[in-house]
Motif scaffolding. Structure first.
Motif, mmCIF file in Angstrom:
data_model
loop_
_atom_site.group_PDB
_atom_site.id
_atom_site.type_symbol
_atom_site.label_atom_id
_atom_site.label_comp_id
_atom_site.label_asym_id
_atom_site.label_seq_id
_atom_site.Cartn_x
_atom_site.Cartn_y
_atom_site.Cartn_z
ATOM 1 N N ALA A 277 -3.557 -14.098 9.334
ATOM 2 C CA ALA A 277 -4.567 -14.483 8.352
ATOM 3 C C ALA A 277 -4.836 -13.411 7.305
ATOM 4 O O ALA A 277 -5.096 -13.729 6.135
ATOM 5 N N ARG A 278 -4.758 -12.159 7.702
ATOM 6 C CA ARG A 278 -5.168 -11.093 6.774
ATOM 7 C C ARG A 278 -4.398 -9.798 7.005
ATOM 8 O O ARG A 278 -4.970 -8.712 6.907
ATOM 9 N N GLY A 279 -3.128 -9.909 7.312
ATOM 10 C CA GLY A 279 -2.311 -8.734 7.554
ATOM 11 C C GLY A 279 -2.316 -7.733 6.412
ATOM 12 O O GLY A 279 -2.526 -6.526 6.627
ATOM 13 N N PRO A 280 -2.092 -8.168 5.144
ATOM 14 C CA PRO A 280 -2.105 -7.212 4.036
ATOM 15 C C PRO A 280 -3.447 -6.505 3.865
ATOM 16 O O PRO A 280 -3.484 -5.312 3.559
ATOM 17 N N GLU A 281 -4.519 -7.238 4.074
ATOM 18 C CA GLU A 281 -5.856 -6.622 3.972
ATOM 19 C C GLU A 281 -6.034 -5.533 5.037
ATOM 20 O O GLU A 281 -6.539 -4.442 4.755
ATOM 21 N N VAL A 305 -0.578 -1.032 16.856
ATOM 22 C CA VAL A 305 0.255 -1.786 17.781
ATOM 23 C C VAL A 305 0.108 -3.272 17.460
ATOM 24 O O VAL A 305 -1.015 -3.785 17.416
ATOM 25 N N LEU A 306 1.238 -3.973 17.223
ATOM 26 C CA LEU A 306 1.181 -5.391 16.900
ATOM 27 C C LEU A 306 2.472 -6.080 17.332
ATOM 28 O O LEU A 306 3.515 -5.438 17.511
ATOM 29 N N ILE A 307 2.364 -7.392 17.543
ATOM 30 C CA ILE A 307 3.497 -8.169 18.046
ATOM 31 C C ILE A 307 4.487 -8.414 16.920
ATOM 32 O O ILE A 307 4.113 -8.801 15.808
ATOM 33 N N ASP A 308 5.766 -8.168 17.195
ATOM 34 C CA ASP A 308 6.817 -8.268 16.188
ATOM 35 C C ASP A 308 6.913 -9.690 15.628
ATOM 36 O O ASP A 308 6.654 -10.677 16.321
ATOM 37 N N GLY A 309 7.295 -9.742 14.355
ATOM 38 C CA GLY A 309 7.441 -11.028 13.681
ATOM 39 C C GLY A 309 7.501 -10.817 12.184
ATOM 40 O O GLY A 309 7.373 -9.682 11.689
ATOM 41 N N PRO A 310 7.697 -11.880 11.413
ATOM 42 C CA PRO A 310 7.804 -11.754 9.951
ATOM 43 C C PRO A 310 6.580 -11.095 9.313
ATOM 44 O O PRO A 310 6.702 -10.377 8.313
ATOM 45 N N SER A 314 5.794 -7.701 6.331
ATOM 46 C CA SER A 314 4.836 -7.693 5.220
ATOM 47 C C SER A 314 3.783 -6.605 5.406
ATOM 48 O O SER A 314 3.385 -5.939 4.439
ATOM 49 N N PHE A 315 3.337 -6.434 6.650
ATOM 50 C CA PHE A 315 2.348 -5.393 6.953
ATOM 51 C C PHE A 315 2.895 -4.020 6.576
ATOM 52 O O PHE A 315 2.232 -3.235 5.886
ATOM 53 N N ALA A 317 5.351 -3.279 4.545
ATOM 54 C CA ALA A 317 5.573 -3.175 3.101
ATOM 55 C C ALA A 317 4.268 -2.890 2.362
ATOM 56 O O ALA A 317 4.241 -2.106 1.400
ATOM 57 N N THR A 318 3.179 -3.495 2.820
ATOM 58 C CA THR A 318 1.885 -3.270 2.178
ATOM 59 C C THR A 318 1.411 -1.835 2.402
ATOM 60 O O THR A 318 0.869 -1.193 1.491
ATOM 61 N N VAL A 319 1.618 -1.321 3.616
ATOM 62 C CA VAL A 319 1.240 0.066 3.901
ATOM 63 C C VAL A 319 2.024 1.022 3.010
ATOM 64 O O VAL A 319 1.461 1.948 2.407
ATOM 65 N N ILE A 320 3.338 0.788 2.902
ATOM 66 C CA ILE A 320 4.171 1.661 2.072
ATOM 67 C C ILE A 320 3.732 1.599 0.617
ATOM 68 O O ILE A 320 3.615 2.636 -0.067
ATOM 69 N N ASP A 321 3.459 0.395 0.132
ATOM 70 C CA ASP A 321 3.028 0.233 -1.257
ATOM 71 C C ASP A 321 1.700 0.942 -1.515
ATOM 72 O O ASP A 321 1.489 1.519 -2.583
ATOM 73 N N ALA A 322 0.806 0.914 -0.511
ATOM 74 C CA ALA A 322 -0.506 1.549 -0.674
ATOM 75 C C ALA A 322 -0.418 3.072 -0.683
ATOM 76 O O ALA A 322 -1.270 3.740 -1.266
#
Length: 498
Positions: A277-281, A305-310, A314-315, A317-322
């Motif tokens: 629902a709000r991974g990028p946030e 820690v999070l369960i692998d998946g698509p 995105s998570f 990529a957002t961290v790297i971009d930030a």
């Protein structure tokens, strides 16, 4: 203000022949006297003398003293900010906020002790006619332990140092304090000591109530924690330094409590529905928390820690971009910056670890963020990944499923905090995870970030070893006063005690 570079020993400013230089981020270095074993003995002996009056002072008198310290710190506000910023590189706003926290906890402790409820008094009145045996009159209360030693922290020059939480709570309990100042900010320690000294004089207290010893080798710290008149030690700092002092306290002929906060990786567990629902946030929030204060917080969330998946792609990529354009940040000391670089290299050298964001080149006191990723299997098989790296370094751990996420939680050592990011749809998974996490950490959070510790009645800042050395004690909040008290029962002494 130009520091005078002397120790405060029981009301007297005393210099020594050997000097050390401060290492400020900006401005000229200042010279400070180096502490000695002889000064330790002088300060502790004076503290024991002071205890016979201060340890038996009223709550009103101690509250007046705590408020007087707060007033004296506020009276020096601009000078404290100036020298603190020069020595540590912390921005003025951060130091002003930390000064507010320092003053606030002094005033909070002052108000907290006034009604005496913190003493947990119990009274079982005599039953002279009870059969088969009468019951004596028994009153239970808490008494201060005696003189205590406090070691200033590198990362909080105000809130966890000279007149920080350990010192303030010890004063509230009725314990004189001998502070070993941190050499990374000796000028800040000195000006705060001047504020405490002024409060001691205005309240007409025994001068041995407070002493500050600057610098010195390990033998000075050893002499302080092993002095037979010291009855407890407060410490916030590295695992290695804290464990060495802890062992010295245990090796005494009379072992004493070592109330140490030694560090934590503060893992965050992201539940599937929340990530969807709000991974990028969440990713942006983690990046901001990870780099707050250059990651130099004991509650810095170093692991996700999070369960692998698509959604994890995105998570990341957002961290790297930030963080990719994040500028360098000044560390509190060159040694801390060096330790960060070493820890980063260790993580990067572990098989199965991917580097998502490499640190940029910087000078010997500045750093930039680093982010790595690994699998749940790799995390569980490499203890090196579980070691705290003090600074803006993060690790993303991709687990296969909820079972493996729980295995990661079960494998944790003691933590200051554990955080769960969850939505309503994650309720079952969250409820199953919480019993594990509450055995691992002193503070559990939901849908937030652990950086930032509220000073209040309900706060627990501590945790199972190695997060801290006393799992049932907090170094933040009003319950911190309890660390410096011991239980005493008075039997048939009702005519002699208040």
């Amino acid at each position: 203000m130009e520091p005078h570079g002397k120790h405060l020993i029981a009301g007297e400013w005393i210099g020594t022949d050997t000097q050390f230089l401060s290492d400020p981020v900006q401005g000229a270095a200042s010279s400070f006297s180096v502490g000695t074993v002889a000064l330790v003995d002088q300060a502790v002996t004076a503290a024991e003398d002071a205890f016979w009056s201060f340890g038996y002072s009223s709550q009103d008198d101690r509250a007046r003293f705590l408020n007087a310290i707060a007033d004296e710190i506020e009276a020096r506000a601009d000078d404290i900010t100036a020298i603190g910023s020069s020595e540590t590189g912390l921005p003025e706003g951060r130091l002003q906020g930390e000064r507010g926290r320092t003053v606030g906890q002094l005033r909070l402790f002052a108000s907290h002790i006034l009604d005496g409820a913190y003493l947990d008094r119990q009274h079982d009145r005599a039953l002279p006619d009870r059969t088969p045996l009468p019951r004596p009159d028994i009153q239970l209360t808490k008494r201060p332990v005696g003189p205590v030693a406090v070691f200033g922290a590198s990362n909080f020059p105000l809130a966890f140092s000279t007149a920080g939480g350990d010192t303030a709570s010890a004063f509230a309990a009725g314990c004189p304090v001998v502070v070993r100042g941190h050499s990374s900010h000796p000028g800040t320690g000195e000006i705060i000591a001047e504020a405490v000294h002024a409060a001691v004089k205005s309240c007409e207290l025994h001068p041995g109530v407070f002493s500050l010893i600057q610098g010195g080798d390990f033998d000075v710290g050893q002499a302080l924690v092993q002095h037979p008149l010291i009855k407890a030690v407060g410490f916030t700092g590295s695992f290695r330094g804290g464990r060495a002092l802890f062992d010295l306290c245990a090796q005494r002929s009379e072992p004493i409590p070592f109330l140490g906060e030694l560090g934590s990786i503060n893992p965050m567990f992201l539940m599937p529905a929340a990530v969807a629902a709000r991974g990028p946030e969440i990713a942006k929030g983690w990046a901001a928390s990870l780099t707050m204060g250059a990651g130099q917080f004991c509650t810095n969330p170093g692991v996700v820690v999070l369960i692998d998946g698509p959604e994890v792609d995105s998570f990341e990529a957002t961290v790297i971009d930030a963080l990719k354009d994040h500028g360098s940040q000044t560390m509190l000391t060159k040694d801390i910056a060096s330790a960060y670089a070493k820890g980063r290299s260790i993580v990067a050298g572990v098989d199965g670890v991917r580097e998502l964001l490499a640190a940029k080149e910087s000078d010997d006191r500045s750093v930039t963020p680093s982010v790595f990723a690994t699998t749940g299997e790799n995390w569980l098989s490499n203890d090196a990944l579980t070691e705290e790296v003090f600074g803006p370094l993060g690790i993303v751990v991709r687990v296969k499923n909820m079972t493996q996420l729980q295995e990661v939680a079960l494998g944790l050592e003691g933590q200051l905090t554990c955080t769960v990011l969850c939505d309503v749809e994650d309720s079952a998974e969250t409820k199953a995870l919480l019993p594990i996490l509450e055995r691992k950490a002193g503070r559990l959070l939901a849908n937030g970030f652990p950086t930032g510790v509220e000073v209040c009645d309900a706060m627990m800042h501590g945790g199972p070893y190695p997060a801290s050395t006393t799992f049932g004690a907090t170094s933040v909040g009003t319950m911190a006063i309890q660390r410096w008290l011991r239980l005493v029962s008075y039997q048939n002494l009702q005519d002699f005690i208040a």
